[in-house]
Design an enzyme around this catalytic site. Structure first.
Site, PDB file in Angstrom:
ATOM      1  N   PHE A 240      33.520 114.318   0.729  1.00  0.00           N
ATOM      2  CA  PHE A 240      33.335 114.352  -0.721  1.00  0.00           C
ATOM      3  C   PHE A 240      34.524 113.762  -1.456  1.00  0.00           C
ATOM      4  CE2 PHE A 240      31.481 118.288   1.191  1.00  0.00           C
ATOM      5  CZ  PHE A 240      30.183 117.836   1.283  1.00  0.00           C
ATOM      6  N   THR A 628      17.641 112.044   6.041  1.00  0.00           N
ATOM      7  CA  THR A 628      18.998 112.279   5.553  1.00  0.00           C
ATOM      8  C   THR A 628      19.126 111.893   4.076  1.00  0.00           C
ATOM      9  OG1 THR A 628      19.620 110.157   6.513  1.00  0.00           O
ATOM     10  CG2 THR A 628      20.150 112.108   7.790  1.00  0.00           C
ATOM     11  N   GLN A 632      20.516 114.242   1.195  1.00  0.00           N
ATOM     12  CA  GLN A 632      21.602 113.830   0.294  1.00  0.00           C
ATOM     13  C   GLN A 632      21.284 114.197  -1.148  1.00  0.00           C
ATOM     14  OE1 GLN A 632      24.552 112.887   0.347  1.00  0.00           O
ATOM     15  NE2 GLN A 632      25.018 111.207   1.722  1.00  0.00           N
ATOM     16  N   LYS A 695      20.873 100.246  -1.399  1.00  0.00           N
ATOM     17  CA  LYS A 695      21.909 100.606  -2.380  1.00  0.00           C
ATOM     18  C   LYS A 695      22.421 102.007  -2.031  1.00  0.00           C
ATOM     19  CE  LYS A 695      19.418  99.810  -6.263  1.00  0.00           C
ATOM     20  NZ  LYS A 695      19.204  99.588  -7.728  1.00  0.00           N
ATOM     21  N   GLY A 698      24.556 108.663  -1.951  1.00  0.00           N
ATOM     22  CA  GLY A 698      25.223 109.964  -1.855  1.00  0.00           C
ATOM     23  C   GLY A 698      25.715 110.488  -3.187  1.00  0.00           C
ATOM     24  N   GLU A 699      26.311 109.635  -3.986  1.00  0.00           N
ATOM     25  CA  GLU A 699      26.930 110.114  -5.214  1.00  0.00           C
ATOM     26  C   GLU A 699      25.989 110.107  -6.403  1.00  0.00           C
ATOM     27  OE1 GLU A 699      31.354 109.340  -5.084  1.00  0.00           O
ATOM     28  OE2 GLU A 699      30.610 107.945  -3.592  1.00  0.00           O
TER      29      GLU A 699
HETATM   30 MO1  MOS Z   1      33.672 109.615  -2.505  1.00  0.00          MO
HETATM   31  S1  MOS Z   1      34.195 110.847  -4.021  1.00  0.00           S
HETATM   32  O1  MOS Z   1      33.914 108.093  -3.201  1.00  0.00           O
HETATM   33  O2  MOS Z   1      34.390 109.978  -1.057  1.00  0.00           O
END
Ligand code: MOS
Length: 733
Positions: A240, A628, A632, A695, A698-699
């Site tokens: 993270f 996955t 996520q 693309k 995760g974030e």
């Molecule tokens: Mo992430 S917060 O770019 O590891």
């Protein structure tokens, strides 16, 4: 490579993980390992006057007490964002200076963990204290315009058109301030290092997102050539952003191991991680929006004050994303950094995007109410295909479809516009909120080595780190599909400086960087196999071809960089330096998008906020591994709920440091706090961005969740809450 079937692969490491077979750094249980513990400073800022280590050294089992007195041959590896390798420029224990509460002052190494902990507690210090500041508003906090700092070389103010003029002339306006507190990521795996020396070579086992930064950072700090350092990180138990760079303890553990000629292990306790690893800085936002009566947004001004440390400038890039949510021709971003006496903050999942989109998407909701327009319709009316900042087209942008699909799935059309208009039979306030999120499309150079063997083995060695997000599963899905082998036959080695250069894995660029590279490696392999098979290889497996040719194995290597990157980028990669491209490329701009729809229920008496239902629809290009990827997004939404209703790192201006430095008091959501989270993907490839059409995901998953919840709270109660986290006391009348 355009249309390959990627099977919905099971998590390839799931069985190993649940059986405890996946070994993390601190699982190294060899008997010869010595244990270490840190003693830390108890002042907010100042300098050590005396350091008494006699009692610690005299304790049975203690082998070494390391302090700044004995580290004159070590130097700082430098700050990641200033050309170095560390999460901050300040390497603790190189001098008696104390920059923040909790900074290590001694490392105690002993035969047992118990002796190390007891020894650390016996280290005592006296200090000369200096005044310090730990909040944005504190008297001694120093504010600088980011554009006036050395960061201006790579971070530009985000400006298009004349936002101030357009705002002044707009018929409908919003002007609101928002606050996002400091927060700490709390990966389940604590930061841990096992260091050992063999024949002058240093081996580090540490869960990390950047094995190469640790390697080169150690080489710099200890004055070694990089070929004398190897870093092995097969798993990280969550990253993270906290494990992005060289940590403060790795150098110290390496020095201790060298002096003692034994491997040394340090597991940094959580309370110390709150003070000695990076965190999400506090940020304050002022957003001004202007629209015409038809609901076309004509101006946006996003000003941010973001916390940094006294010793480093952690860059602020909030406006880079708030400017890409909607098609607003006149935009002005302005970012200021506020120096405080803390460790240097850093990247924490959606580091800027979470707070930026909380501010922007709450302001858009306020604008919708000022105009009496439906919040989904308002966003759809302001969609665009051109990036108003760079004037280039987006390589793909399906935000409108995310909003439309999410609205249908959620049942948005049944929502009455007026606040406080939905109540349950028992009086519970019900609110429905929506918000969009975006995250830059980024790619890093990647080198992959692919080997197949005549017994059916497929071995891929590549730059990338497994921190629970499922990079091995994505690799297996991509390779399995291409080579026609079962994904569970694919053995992936990642996070290991011995097999391939390991670029930092962060910024949601992992899949978009690694999958196209390994897919090209698979193409190269198929070509090489075809050359081996004189009668054609179409119906034969790689193993069959190798057997028929009497060749035990075949290996190929492929390297790949982002569009527009120079060849020299591979030298940066090999040097462990960030080599990131995007989101603005020479003829297009790439962002991932998401729309979140949230229902909140608020008890009328206690005002307890629950989130029983979320629908999230993401545009992350092609989905490589549905299992996955879905996980996520769920994780991102859960974190969004935590970031909105629970998480804040509390500071006391009298003492410095962070007060709630454990999982009992740093409150995160538990299972009972989470209701239904439905996830859907647009799943349209973005072939301009990369050959796999992938693309990042995760974030962006957590971006916009906070605004959707806050907007739902407004819809439920009529209260606009602009400060995170939203708490019961803010909702009491
Ligand atoms: Mo992430 S917060 O770019 O590891």
């Amino acid at each position: 490579m355009t249309d390959l079937p990627f099977p919905d692969t099971l998590r390839v490491d799931a069985r190993d993980k649940v059986r405890g077979k996946a070994l993390f750094a601190a699982d190294d249980g060899r008997r010869e390992i010595l244990h270490a513990a840190l003693a830390v400073a108890t002042i907010g800022r100042g300098r050590i006057l005396t350091l008494d280590t006699r009692a610690a050294s005299a304790l049975p089992g203690v082998q070494l007490v390391l302090t700044h007195d004995a580290l004159s041959d070590v130097k700082s590896a430098g700050f990641l964002m200033a050309g170095g390798y560390g999460f901050q420029s300040l390497q603790p224990m190189l001098s008696p200076a104390i920059a923040y509460r909790g900074q290590p002052i001694a490392l105690v190494v002993a035969d047992t963990l118990e002796a190390a902990i007891e020894g650390a507690a016996l280290v005592s210090a006296t200090y000369a204290t200096d005044p310090f500041s730990v909040t944005l508003d504190a008297a001694g906090a120093e504010t600088v315009n980011q554009a006036d700092t050395p960061l201006k070389k790579f971070i530009h103010e985000v400006v298009a058109g004349d936002a101030d003029k357009a705002f002044a002339e707009a018929s409908v306006t919003v002007d609101a301030q928002f606050f996002s507190p400091p927060q700490h990521q709390n990966p389940i795996e604590l930061i841990a290092t096992v260091a050992e020396w063999n024949d002058g070579k240093l081996t580090i086992r540490e869960g990390t997102q950047s094995a190469e930064a640790i390697r080169h950072g150690l080489a710099t700090a200890l004055g070694l050539t990089p070929d004398r350092v190897e870093v092995i990180s097969p798993f990280a138990g969550g990253g993270f952003g906290q494990k992005n760079s060289l940590q403060m303890q790795t150098v110290l553990v390496a020095v201790a191991a060298r002096r003692l000629h034994r491997p040394v292990k340090l597991v940094v306790p959580r309370a110390q991680i709150f003070h000695d690893a990076s965190f999400r800085p506090a940020s304050r936002h002022r957003v001004r929006l202007g629209a015409d009566r038809s609901g076309r947004m004509v101006a946006a001004i996003h000003e941010v004050d973001a916390q940094t440390s006294r010793h480093d400038l952690f860059p602020a890039e909030y406006a880079a994303v708030s400017s890409r949510l909607h098609g607003i021709e006149n935009f002005r971003g302005h970012e200021r950094l506020v120096r405080t006496d803390v460790q240097t903050p850093g990247y924490m999942r959606a580091p800027f995007e979470h707070a930026a989109c909380f501010a922007m998407e709450c302001a858009v909701d306020e604008l919708a109410y000022s105009l009496d327009h439906d919040p989904v319709a308002l966003r759809l009316a302001n969609d665009t295909t051109i990036d108003s900042i760079s004037k280039q087209p987006f390589s793909s942008r399906h935000l409108a479809e995310c909003l439309q699909r999410g609205a249908v799935r959620f049942g948005w059309s049944k929502r009455p516009m007026a606040p406080r208009s939905m109540r349950a039979d028992d009086g519970t306030f019900i609110g429905w909120g929506v918000a969009a999120g975006a995250y830059p499309g980024l790619i890093v150079p990647t080198i992959a080595r692919l080997k197949v063997t005549d017994d059916g083995g497929v071995f891929i060695s590549v730059g990338g780190h497994e921190m629970g997000q499922g990079i091995r599963t994505a690799l297996a899905a991509a390779l399995g599909g291409k080579l026609g082998v079962s994904p569970d036959r694919v053995v992936a080695v990642v996070g290991d400086t011995r097999v391939a250069p390991q670029h930092l894995t962060a910024g949601s660029w992992g899949t978009a960087s690694v999958v196209p590279t390994v897919a090209e490696a698979a193409d190269a392999m198929l070509k090489a196999l075809a050359e081996l098979a004189p009668r054609g290889s179409a119906n034969q497996s790689p193993a069959q071809i190798l057997k028929a040719a009497g060749q035990p194995s075949l290996e190929v290597e492929v390297r790949k960089k982002a569009p527009g990157q120079p060849d020299g980028i591979y030298d940066r990669l090999a040097a462990g330096l960030p080599s990131i491209a995007g989101p603005v490329f020479s003829d297009f701009v790439t962002f991932s998008y998401i729309a979140h729809f949230v229902e909140v229920r608020i008890e009328p008496g206690t005002r307890r906020v629950r989130v029983p239902r979320v629908v999230s629809v993401a545009d992350c290009g092609r989905v490589i591994s549905p299992r996955t990827a879905t996980s996520q997004v769920r994780g991102g939404v859960v974190w969004g709920i935590g970031a909105t209703l629970r998480e804040a790192s509390e500071v006391d201006p009298r003492y410095g440091g962070f007060l709630n430095a454990d999982l009992a008091e740093y409150v995160v959501p538990v299972n009972a706090d989470i209701g239904s989270i439905e996830v859907e993907f647009i799943d349209k490839p973005d072939p301009k961005f990369n050959s796999a059409g992938v693309k990042g995901l995760g974030e962006v998953s957590m971006v916009g969740v906070a605004a959707a919840i806050a907007n739902a709270v407004f819809h439920a109660t009529g209260s606009r809450l602009r400060e995170l986290p939203i708490r019961i006391e803010h909702l009491l009348d």
